[in-house]
Design an enzyme around this catalytic site. Structure first.
Site, PDB file in Angstrom:
ATOM      1  N   TYR A  72     -16.947 -15.680 -71.953  1.00  0.00           N
ATOM      2  CA  TYR A  72     -17.150 -17.053 -71.494  1.00  0.00           C
ATOM      3  C   TYR A  72     -18.480 -17.598 -72.012  1.00  0.00           C
ATOM      4  CZ  TYR A  72     -13.268 -16.650 -68.140  1.00  0.00           C
ATOM      5  OH  TYR A  72     -12.046 -16.495 -67.555  1.00  0.00           O
ATOM      6  N   SER A 230      -5.873 -21.190 -62.945  1.00  0.00           N
ATOM      7  CA  SER A 230      -5.188 -22.418 -63.337  1.00  0.00           C
ATOM      8  C   SER A 230      -4.202 -22.907 -62.288  1.00  0.00           C
ATOM      9  CB  SER A 230      -4.476 -22.248 -64.687  1.00  0.00           C
ATOM     10  OG  SER A 230      -4.146 -23.515 -65.254  1.00  0.00           O
ATOM     11  N   PRO A 231      -4.623 -23.030 -61.019  1.00  0.00           N
ATOM     12  CA  PRO A 231      -3.697 -23.519 -59.995  1.00  0.00           C
ATOM     13  C   PRO A 231      -3.243 -24.952 -60.215  1.00  0.00           C
ATOM     14  CG  PRO A 231      -5.935 -23.456 -59.146  1.00  0.00           C
ATOM     15  CD  PRO A 231      -5.958 -22.749 -60.472  1.00  0.00           C
ATOM     16  N   GLY A 235      -5.256 -29.155 -65.073  1.00  0.00           N
ATOM     17  CA  GLY A 235      -5.471 -30.539 -64.662  1.00  0.00           C
ATOM     18  C   GLY A 235      -4.208 -31.353 -64.550  1.00  0.00           C
ATOM     19  N   LEU A 236      -3.079 -30.793 -64.988  1.00  0.00           N
ATOM     20  CA  LEU A 236      -1.819 -31.533 -64.957  1.00  0.00           C
ATOM     21  C   LEU A 236      -1.453 -31.946 -63.531  1.00  0.00           C
ATOM     22  CD1 LEU A 236       0.717 -32.428 -66.671  1.00  0.00           C
ATOM     23  CD2 LEU A 236       1.751 -30.271 -65.932  1.00  0.00           C
ATOM     24  N   LEU A 237      -1.777 -31.087 -62.556  1.00  0.00           N
ATOM     25  CA  LEU A 237      -1.409 -31.344 -61.165  1.00  0.00           C
ATOM     26  C   LEU A 237      -2.554 -31.968 -60.365  1.00  0.00           C
ATOM     27  CD1 LEU A 237       0.394 -27.929 -60.700  1.00  0.00           C
ATOM     28  CD2 LEU A 237       1.516 -30.165 -60.705  1.00  0.00           C
ATOM     29  N   GLY A 238      -3.571 -32.419 -61.057  1.00  0.00           N
ATOM     30  CA  GLY A 238      -4.733 -32.980 -60.385  1.00  0.00           C
ATOM     31  C   GLY A 238      -4.788 -34.490 -60.363  1.00  0.00           C
ATOM     32  N   GLY A 239      -3.638 -35.142 -60.593  1.00  0.00           N
ATOM     33  CA  GLY A 239      -3.618 -36.602 -60.617  1.00  0.00           C
ATOM     34  C   GLY A 239      -3.811 -37.166 -62.011  1.00  0.00           C
TER      35      GLY A 239
END
Length: 347
Positions: A72, A230-231, A235-239
């Protein structure tokens, strides 16, 4: 002059919320926070001053599990994130006693033929390098970043036995393993009368549910804790649709979220509609759904701001209403009931 040791930061009590913040990791007695501070954004997306504020804030709120990897920070140089964490820990040595420190090994850290994989040589050398960067004497959870099918389990466990005997590693975890990999790792550990894996870190969210097929059942059968990365599916499920309209999208405007949106646009629109109808933030819904799933120990969050940390804590403490859960099952059915197979980017 000897450095002064500051008093430990206050840790929030579990009694202040309906959902406990801390739990045990799998079948071990190690207590961890159900939210892990993921550090993949440190270096490139989060500069060191803000990273320090994030770590301060997370620890003050009771988040004690800090997750990183020896690669990282690659936007600056590989290992940079561990260096940032190490400087933060060194500033106040009392922090090290509070933090459950997790890092990973296996991905390439250099161009040499032995600078990657799960050989004894690389595992031991990489551990020593991580310890130097992290400025600590031990790693609480040393995770195999991904399976190395050219390394036999006898070799992997020999390396880990050595590190544990030397006091450099407390527990061993895996990341991105298949269910079969978890089973084979545990059976090999049993033959050595060893504890084996304490945790598996896997991708799991409403869009990507294939971990339900074998990974989570295997982990549960062997008493392995499950930490989800990646819950929000990048970012797809973050609005993402609302943020795109408002021109506030950051992470969700790049990478796999953009690619996945082309395939799931109608579903994501319906998802954001459900959230709006119930007055819920999409990011909170996505995280709360994962936290509610059987077999899930906790989430690895990748916040860029203190508000992101607070949002994840809110998701932990606010169970979703049953009508919302039922609608989510309709929109995002599991694999075999209409849900899609694993995405190609995971292979």
């Amino acid at each position: 002059m000897m450095p002064t040791t500051a008093e430990p930061a206050p840790v929030q009590s579990d009694s202040n919320s309906s959902a406990p913040l801390h739990t045990e990791l799998g079948r071990t007695r190690l207590r961890i926070s159900r939210l892990a501070l993921g550090t993949v954004n440190i270096g490139g997306r989060v500069e060191e001053p803000e990273a320090r504020r994030l770590m301060d804030h997370a620890l003050a709120q009771g988040i004690t599990l800090f997750d990183t990897a020896n690669t990282y920070g690659w936007r600056v140089h590989k290992g940079y994130t561990e260096e940032v964490i190490g400087r933060w820990l060194a500033d106040r040595p009392a922090r090290r006693e509070q933090v459950v420190l997790a890092t990973k090994v296996g991905d390439p850290t250099g161009s040499g033929p032995n600078d990657h994989g799960l050989s004894v040589r690389n595992i031991v050398a990489a551990c020593d390098a991580s310890l130097r960067r992290l400025r600590t004497d031990w790693i609480d959870l040393y995770q195999l970043h991904r399976i190395d099918r050219r390394a036999g389990w006898d070799e992997v466990w020999q390396a880990m036995d050595l590190l544990i005997t030397q006091g450099k590693v407390r527990y061993v975890g895996s990341s991105n393993f298949a269910g079969w990999d978890i089973a084979s790792a545990q059976e090999a550990a049993r033959r050595r009368n060893a504890l084996g894996l304490a945790s598996e870190q896997c991708v799991y969210n409403l869009v990507t549910r294939h971990a339900e097929l074998e990974v989570i059942p295997a982990a549960s059968a062997y008493g392995v804790g499950v930490l989800v990365w990646s819950p929000l599916h990048g970012g797809l499920l973050g609005g993402v649709l609302r943020k795109t309209r408002e021109n506030t999208a950051v992470k969700s405007a790049q990478g796999r979220a953009v690619e996945a949106l082309e395939h799931h646009r109608n579903t994501i629109a319906a998802y954001e509609g459900v959230c709006a109808d119930h007055g819920l933030d999409p990011a909170h819904v996505g995280m709360a759904w994962v936290l509610s799933r059987p077999g899930v120990t906790g989430l690895v969050i990748g916040p860029r701001t203190e508000q992101h940390v607070d949002g994840a804590l809110h998701a932990l403490r606010t169970p979703l209403p049953e009508p919302v859960l039922a609608r989510l099952e309709e929109l995002f059915p599991p694999v075999g009931r209409g849900g899609s197979a694993p995405d190609a980017w995971l292979s």
